[in-house]
Motif scaffolding. Structure first.
Motif, mmCIF file in Angstrom:
data_model
loop_
_atom_site.group_PDB
_atom_site.id
_atom_site.type_symbol
_atom_site.label_atom_id
_atom_site.label_comp_id
_atom_site.label_asym_id
_atom_site.label_seq_id
_atom_site.Cartn_x
_atom_site.Cartn_y
_atom_site.Cartn_z
ATOM 1 N N LYS A 2 -0.285 43.361 -34.984
ATOM 2 C CA LYS A 2 0.780 42.416 -34.390
ATOM 3 C C LYS A 2 2.032 42.766 -34.812
ATOM 4 C CE LYS A 2 -2.292 38.467 -35.376
ATOM 5 N NZ LYS A 2 -2.528 37.471 -36.283
ATOM 6 N N LEU A 4 5.291 43.680 -36.266
ATOM 7 C CA LEU A 4 5.759 43.555 -37.801
ATOM 8 C C LEU A 4 7.288 44.105 -37.861
ATOM 9 C CD1 LEU A 4 5.318 43.751 -41.000
ATOM 10 C CD2 LEU A 4 4.503 45.965 -40.537
ATOM 11 N N SER A 95 7.659 46.779 -33.182
ATOM 12 C CA SER A 95 7.700 46.674 -34.767
ATOM 13 C C SER A 95 8.779 47.785 -35.377
ATOM 14 C CB SER A 95 6.168 46.825 -35.067
ATOM 15 O OG SER A 95 5.369 45.989 -34.969
ATOM 16 N N PRO A 111 7.913 35.644 -35.860
ATOM 17 C CA PRO A 111 6.924 35.501 -36.856
ATOM 18 C C PRO A 111 6.432 36.843 -37.682
ATOM 19 C CG PRO A 111 5.862 34.994 -34.748
ATOM 20 C CD PRO A 111 7.301 35.242 -34.574
ATOM 21 N N GLY A 112 6.754 37.820 -37.005
ATOM 22 C CA GLY A 112 6.595 39.091 -37.752
ATOM 23 C C GLY A 112 7.206 39.581 -38.755
ATOM 24 N N ILE A 114 9.290 40.161 -42.074
ATOM 25 C CA ILE A 114 9.283 40.229 -43.527
ATOM 26 C C ILE A 114 10.465 40.521 -44.184
ATOM 27 C CG2 ILE A 114 8.200 40.918 -45.730
ATOM 28 C CD1 ILE A 114 5.519 41.099 -43.830
ATOM 29 N N ASP A 170 12.410 36.557 -48.234
ATOM 30 C CA ASP A 170 11.086 36.268 -48.712
ATOM 31 C C ASP A 170 10.640 36.703 -50.096
ATOM 32 O OD1 ASP A 170 10.336 35.150 -46.012
ATOM 33 O OD2 ASP A 170 9.711 37.080 -45.336
ATOM 34 N N ARG A 194 0.642 40.099 -46.316
ATOM 35 C CA ARG A 194 1.255 39.161 -45.814
ATOM 36 C C ARG A 194 0.582 39.327 -44.091
ATOM 37 N NH1 ARG A 194 6.455 37.289 -46.181
ATOM 38 N NH2 ARG A 194 6.381 36.736 -43.847
ATOM 39 N N ILE A 195 0.411 40.456 -43.862
ATOM 40 C CA ILE A 195 -0.247 40.798 -42.621
ATOM 41 C C ILE A 195 -1.789 40.302 -42.461
ATOM 42 C CG2 ILE A 195 -1.154 42.584 -41.075
ATOM 43 C CD1 ILE A 195 1.214 44.434 -41.816
ATOM 44 N N ALA A 197 -2.833 37.770 -43.997
ATOM 45 C CA ALA A 197 -2.815 36.268 -44.213
ATOM 46 C C ALA A 197 -2.470 35.688 -42.770
ATOM 47 C CB ALA A 197 -1.803 35.862 -45.210
ATOM 48 N N GLU A 198 -2.055 36.468 -41.674
ATOM 49 C CA GLU A 198 -1.452 36.031 -40.434
ATOM 50 C C GLU A 198 -2.698 35.327 -39.835
ATOM 51 O OE1 GLU A 198 1.524 35.260 -39.114
ATOM 52 O OE2 GLU A 198 2.550 35.744 -41.098
ATOM 53 N N PRO A 199 -2.606 34.019 -39.322
ATOM 54 C CA PRO A 199 -3.748 33.421 -38.585
ATOM 55 C C PRO A 199 -4.109 34.426 -37.390
ATOM 56 C CG PRO A 199 -1.873 32.256 -38.261
ATOM 57 C CD PRO A 199 -1.289 33.180 -39.281
#
Length: 199
Positions: A2, A4, A95, A111-112, A114, A170, A194-195, A197-199
């Motif tokens: 995804k 980043l 990314s 959303p990506g 950080i 963050d 974090r990656i 934990a992403e749904p």
């Protein structure tokens, strides 16, 4: 993978630039720092050396003015070009790692993202600047004072958040505690968590 986007702000002398380079290498991502100026200059057929004079600098209060939200400031114009460049890259799904440039705020809708901030103990920062620039202790202190003031003014001019404040990012981390390598390891682990934990 995804999207980043790693946004990294830093105090002068904290090692933030080296940490950003290391994170870009570990995640195989491009890093946008001073090289962003060269890309913008090539895109718009501008002189990169002229642009560099205004990079990450607040507007000059006596030489610029705004009318109906439009500014004649070269500093504000360059900031706007960089913000647009980063938003376009993010909107395409790219990314990347970006150093400073208000990226934690201007890319906040992705959303990506950080957002990180690296600080350090003053004594360590002074020693780092002394070594890097061959300065006396007093000269290094002044270099740090001016650099931090410039970065804070730039950020606070373009963002409603405050530069260096914990609520703005963050995660904030003191690189003096673990050293540059240990700090990079810690941040890599945090980002991978974090990656995951992403749904």
């Amino acid at each position: 993978m995804k999207q980043l986007i790693i946004s990294l702000g830093r105090q002068v002398g904290s090692g933030g630039h080296k940490i950003a380079e290391a994170l870009a290498e570990r995640f195989s991502l491009p890093l946008y720092d001073k090289n962003l100026i060269a890309e913008l200059a090539a895109q718009r057929e501008l002189d990169p050396e002229t642009l560099r004079k205004y990079e990450e600098a607040p507007r000059h209060p006596y030489l610029s003015r705004s009318i109906r939200g439009l500014s004649n400031s070269a500093e504000a114009g360059l900031a706007g070009m960089q913000f647009l460049f980063l938003r376009e890259k993010a909107a395409k799904g790219d990314s990347f790692v970006v150093l400073g440039r208000c990226s934690g705020y201007i890319l906040r809708e992705f959303p990506g993202l950080i957002s990180l901030f690296v600080r350090g103990d003053l004594a360590d920062r002074v020693a780092s600047i002394q070594q890097a620039h061959h300065l006396t202790q007093d000269e290094a202190l002044e270099f740090i004072r001016k650099g931090d003031k410039r970065r804070a003014a730039y950020h606070n001019e373009h963002c409603p958040t405050q530069w260096g404040h914990g609520d703005t990012y963050d995660l904030t981390i003191n690189s003096s505690r673990l050293g540059l390598s240990g700090t990079t390891d810690f941040l890599e682990d945090y980002i991978r968590r974090r990656i995951a934990a992403e749904p």
